[in-house]
Structures are given as structure tokens and as C-alpha cells.
Enzyme design. Structure first.
Site: not given
Ligand SMILES: *Cc1c(COP(=O)(O)O)cnc(C)c1O
Length: 360
Positions: A102, A196, A172
Site C-alpha cells: 500500500w 476494514k 494511511d
Molecule cells: C485496503 C487498503 C487500501 C485501499 O483502500 P480502497 O478504499 O480500496 O481504496 C489502501 N491502504 C490500505 C492500508 C488498505 O488496507
């Protein structure tokens, strides 16, 4: 038929109590004559739902008053662009810690807008550890420092908060937000896709410090400008109304569990026992350095990859589903977010032990 223990990395399990509440309110919300999905986002019923969700999140995470909370669409992936567009503020470079798949995506998007200094890069070692604070090559002139506190795919989580010497820290937090108490005041921006640990897909939460709003580059699309959404209370256009409502129910559920202190305690216990089961066996293995192990996403491999299929089949027969690892890592991955009950983890552990006895 019943609800499985779903170990998916995302979209992930939601608390059963939350889904039951949504079910009760599905046809008609609170004598409104309609479901939440059918309400105008500008009507007083929906406005009250939205405001309650925001204030409950502020309370649960103890978000200080000088931070705005945005309820957006576009996923965490849109933030990979929104962060540089809004935070560069005339500067030419930003620091990124590259600690997994990511982070890597965030880096490649940022490169469209600025020069990226990789202040840390653990790709050489297969993203199996967190860089130490001492090893970070931070640039004091960077516009901001971006990192991924929990790498969902590798199962690598920072066990400390990077010290940036006053440069805004951007996180993030998609796969670790709400997993335990944290000090929001240490961050410039926190963002997370909802699917999540927050609620259903379609909603992205951004928590941004006030002084970082309003400096977006001139050519920033209105929808990508934090100031647009701050100025309109996240209602510049139609927000993801139902996901926002569902997130609100999750925040209430967290409060009912005793808040993030209590949730964090359960999460720590769940992770500890699953890692112990892996470490105490010669049949299962987790590749991550002990101090960098995720509480939320736990990858593990079997001694013989030929047995992966049989493992997954036997697990599914017991209602333990979505355990297949990410294609880039292989093996298994158990994602054990807030909504995964401790019994789900216990059940996985006893299945692992039985499988090892039979096949190991
Ligand atoms: C799932 C995830 C993403 C992507 O998220 P989207 O909402 O599908 O764009 C980005 N960063 C992390 C750490 C993730 O777990």
C-alpha cells in the site's frame, strides 16, 4: 446456515449486532416513512444521522476540536492523490516510508505531483519488518511525511509513531484505525477506507488538522480539495449516505463495548494467541519480525504449500472462511479486525492444531 467467521482483509466482517440493528431499521428508520437509503442527504432525518456519526467518532477517537472529519467517497486510493494535491502547498517534495504494497501505491501516485524521498524502504527485505526511527532519512524541508501504520497485505505494523520534527505526519490508517486508542494530535492527516474496521465499502474517512486545509494546488479538482468538503460538511455532493449511517452504528457499537481501551485489549489478546499458536508450531510460520507484527492482519504459511488447498477446504467446512493469503504473499492470511469475535480466533486456532496433527 449461519454467519461464518469471515477472515477477509476487506470488505470485512461487521459486528452482528450492527447488522441486526440495520435490519430492524431497514424498511423504516425511526418513523421517517422510509429507509435511510431513500432519504435526502439534506433532510433533517439524515442530517441527524450524519451528525451523530461524526460526534460519536470524535468521542471514540478523542479527536481534538482543531481537526475536521470528512466522510468521502473514492476509497483510500483517492487519498493517495488528495494528500499531495492538498498538502504540498508550494513545496516540491514529500517523504514516504515504503513498507509494503500500500505504501508503494501511495508513492507511485505521489510521484505524479512531487518528488518523493523514500525516507525508509524495506522492499529489499521483502517488507517483513518496520524501519527503526533512527534509520529514517527524513528531510526537514519535506511538505509532509506519509506512512502506512499497518500494511494490510504483509501484516506489518509500526510499533511506534515516527517522530518527524514538526513536519506534518500523514497516515494511511485503513486497516488499523479504531483498533486501539491513539493520539490524533500527533498527526496532520489520517485517512482510512471504511471497509476494514469502520463499516461497509464506499465510505472513506479523512481526519485533517485545520491548518492543513485551504492550501490546495490551483488545478486541484473541487472534489479532491479538502477545503470543498470542509466547507460543505462533507455534503458538497451526495455523500455515501448508507455507508455513513452504517459507520455510525459501528461507532455506537464501539462505545457499547467500552470504547477503544476495551476494544484494544481484546485485539491485543486475539493477536497474541494467534501468533503464539503459529510460533509454538513447526508447521505454521509468520515471516514478520516480532516487533513489527500486525494486530489486524496475520499472514501465515504451512510447512508444505501443497496442503494449502486442503487447509482452506477444512476451514470452510467449519465456517472459517476467506483465509487464503494475498496472491503476492501466498499461504494464508487471517484478518481479525474489531468485528471478529475472540471465539472466531479460538476456533481458527483449534482447527489449525487439529489440521497439524492430521497432516503435519
Ligand atoms: C485496503 C487498503 C487500501 C485501499 O483502500 P480502497 O478504499 O480500496 O481504496 C489502501 N491502504 C490500505 C492500508 C488498505 O488496507
Amino acid at each position: 446456515m449461519g454467519r461464518s467467521y469471515n477472515f477477509s482483509a476487506g470488505p470485512a466482517m461487521l459486528p452482528t449486532a450492527v447488522i441486526e440493528r440495520a435490519q430492524q431499521e431497514m424498511l423504516e428508520w425511526n418513523s421517517a416513512g422510509m429507509s435511510v437509503m431513500e432519504m435526502s442527504h439534506r433532510g433533517k432525518d439524515y442530517m441527524s444521522i450524519a451528525a451523530a456519526a461524526e460526534s460519536n467518532l470524535r468521542e471514540v477517537m478523542a479527536i481534538p476540536d482543531n481537526y475536521k472529519i470528512l466522510f468521502l467517497q473514492g476509497g483510500a486510493s483517492s487519498q493517495f492523490a488528495m494528500v499531495p494535491l492538498n498538502l504540498l502547498r508550494g513545496k516540491e517534495s514529500a517523504d514516504y516510508l515504503n513498507t509494503g504494497m500500500w505504501s508503494k501505491k501511495a508513492v507511485s501516485e505521489a510521484k505524479r505531483y512531487c518528488s518523493v524521498n523514500l525516507a525508509a524502504d524495506t522492499s529489499e527485505s521483502g517488507f517483513a519488518s518496520v524501519p527503526t526511527q533512527e534509520s529514517l532519512q527524513l528531510d526537514s524541508n519535506a511538505a509532509y511525511v506519509h506512512f502506512t501504520p499497518n500494511e494490510t497485505i504483509g501484516g506489518v505494523e509500526f510499533d511506534y509513531l515516527p517522530e518527524t520534527g514538526g513536519v506534518p505526519l500523514v497516515a494511511d490508517m485503513s486497516s488499523t484505525i479504531l483498533s486501539r486508542p491513539m493520539d490524533v494530535s500527533k498527526y496532520g492527516v489520517i485517512y482510512a477506507g471504511a471497509q476494514k474496521n469502520i463499516g461497509p465499502a464506499g465510505l472513506t474517512i479523512v481526519i485533517v488538522r485545520e491548518d492543513l486545509v485551504g492550501g490546495a494546488a490551483d488545478n486541484t479538482p473541487a472534489m479532491f480539495n479538502y477545503a470543498t468538503h470542509v466547507g460543505a460538511d462533507s455534503m458538497y455532493n451526495t455523500p455515501p449516505t448508507y455507508s455513513w449511517y452504517m459507520a455510525g452504528l459501528v461507532f455506537e457499537w464501539i462505545k457499547e463495548q467500552g470504547g477503544l481501551e476495551a476494544i484494544g485489549e481484546i485485539n491485543r489478546r486475539k493477536a497474541e494467541k494467534l501468533y503464539a499458536a503459529i510460533d509454538n508450531s513447526d508447521f505454521y510460520a509468520n515471516p514478520v519480525a516480532k516487533n513489527g507484527r500486525s494486530w489486524m492482519n496475520i499472514p501465515f504459511t504451512l510447512a508444505d504449500a501443497e496442503l494449502d488447498g486442503a487447509f482452506l477446504e477444512g476451514a470452510a467446512a467449519r465456517g472459517l472462511v476467506t483465509l487464503k493469503g494475498h496472491r503476492s504473499v501466498g499461504g494464508m492470511r487471517a484478518s481479525i479486525y474489531n468485528a471478529m469475535p475472540e471465539e472466531g480466533v479460538d476456533s481458527l486456532i483449534s482447527y489449525m492444531q487439529e489440521f497439524e496433527k492430521e497432516q503435519g
